[in-house]
Motif scaffolding. Structure first.
Motif, mmCIF file in Angstrom:
data_model
loop_
_atom_site.group_PDB
_atom_site.id
_atom_site.type_symbol
_atom_site.label_atom_id
_atom_site.label_comp_id
_atom_site.label_asym_id
_atom_site.label_seq_id
_atom_site.Cartn_x
_atom_site.Cartn_y
_atom_site.Cartn_z
ATOM 1 N N ASN A 99 0.875 -1.169 -0.003
ATOM 2 C CA ASN A 99 -0.173 0.116 0.049
ATOM 3 C C ASN A 99 0.931 1.327 -0.001
ATOM 4 N N ALA B 218 0.573 3.851 -2.977
ATOM 5 C CA ALA B 218 0.343 5.357 -2.383
ATOM 6 C C ALA B 218 1.525 6.107 -3.295
ATOM 7 N N VAL C 238 -5.592 1.007 -0.963
ATOM 8 C CA VAL C 238 -5.044 2.302 -1.776
ATOM 9 C C VAL C 238 -5.724 2.349 -3.303
ATOM 10 N N PRO D 14 -9.454 4.687 -2.860
ATOM 11 C CA PRO D 14 -8.389 5.475 -2.897
ATOM 12 C C PRO D 14 -8.748 6.742 -2.008
ATOM 13 N N ALA E 106 -6.972 4.437 3.243
ATOM 14 C CA ALA E 106 -6.030 4.595 2.213
ATOM 15 C C ALA E 106 -5.409 5.956 2.439
#
Length: 303
Positions: A69, A73, A272, A276, A281
């Motif tokens: 993640n 990101a 994520v 999102p 997230a």
């Protein structure tokens, strides 16, 4: 097929070249006495600007989920990102990134081409063996395979390579820290005392091999009930944050324990990507942003 060639390689070649890659003949350097060799020289990974190692002192703290993640990101922040799964015996990246199949070889046949999903390039031993096949290797073969995964993968151009380390402080961690230029390590822990004991060992290991500590992440910081949203600190309260302060290393952030994070990770659609704009997230995005800020402090091009 690469995986079939990999599995059917002779025992002698297996020790020299466990991934079965074609290697052009090269002139061997003169033998140097063991006492004169010293430590291996750290080498950058071709085409990669920054390398970070995501580690944990023990298993079961959500390290791989956090690594994926964070990488996703960072990719959402217009970074070219790759993930290297360094867990030879228990690779998780294929499942977490919803990837399967064998990687192709470059035209020369000397490098693996990473698989890609969600805009992130990935390489893992899980792409080279059957999902349910155990890897029954001794340490020397594991180290040789790891060296090939580190230096015989064609990543192209990356701003950031996230190495998902196996848990613990063993041979793999030592090999990576001694052979690769690592810009920093991120240590994942839960707030629980028993997890923090091993997390401290991980931090001290990286310090011992001169790898900068970018910070600590507190995973499973609290449990949020998916039905009533009640919050409960089932693993303790702020243990990793206090430990980071005590050890004088950055505290990068915390991530709660929630059914959505677990369920979506298992399905190969990390939070994520699938949510999102959601609150969970946001935790990973904040951690990734802090990491990129630290890296960019020494590289204005990354800003």
């Amino acid at each position: 097929m690469l995986a079939r060639r990999f599995l059917s390689t002779s025992r002698t070649l297996f020790h020299e070249n466990p991934l079965g890659l074609h290697r052009p003949a090269v002139k061997q350097p003169p033998t140097i006495p063991r006492a004169q060799r010293g430590l291996p020289k750290k080498m950058p990974i071709a085409g990669v600007k920054h390398v970070i190692a995501v580690s944990s002192g023990k298993g079961g703290v959500g390290k791989s989920t956090t690594a994926v993640n964070i990488a996703l990101a960072a990719a959402g922040m217009k970074q070219k990102v790759g993930i290297l799964d360094a867990d030879i015996f228990g690779p998780s990246i294929p499942s977490l990134m919803n990837l399967s199949g064998e990687p192709n070889l470059t035209e020369k046949g000397d490098r693996l081409i990473p698989l890609q999903n969600y805009g992130v390039k990935c390489m893992s031993m899980g792409f080279l063996v059957d999902k349910e096949a155990p890897i029954v290797w001794r340490g020397l073969m594991v180290m040789k395979a790891l060296q090939q995964l580190l230096h015989e993968v064609d990543w192209g151009r990356l701003d950031l390579l996230v190495i998902d380390m196996p848990p613990g402080t063993g041979d793999v961690q030592l090999t990576i820290s001694q052979q690769v230029v690592v810009d920093g390590a991120v240590v994942i822990s839960t707030p629980q005392d028993i997890a923090l004991i091993d997390a401290v060992k991980g931090v001290n290991m990286f310090k011992k091999v001169n790898v900068p500590i970018l910070g600590m992440v507190q995973n499973m910081s609290l449990f949020i009930c998916p039905n009533c949203n009640h919050e409960s600190h089932i693993f303790g309260h702020d243990g990793a944050a206090r430990m980071a302060e005590k050890m004088e290393i950055p505290f990068l952030g915390e991530v709660p324990l929630h059914a959505d994070i677990c369920k979506l990770s298992d399905s190969g659609t990390p939070i994520v990507i699938s949510q999102p704009d959601g609150q969970f997230a946001a935790h990973y995005k904040e951690i990734a942003s802090r990491l990129l800020d630290q890296l960019s402090s020494n590289d204005p091009k990354l800003k």
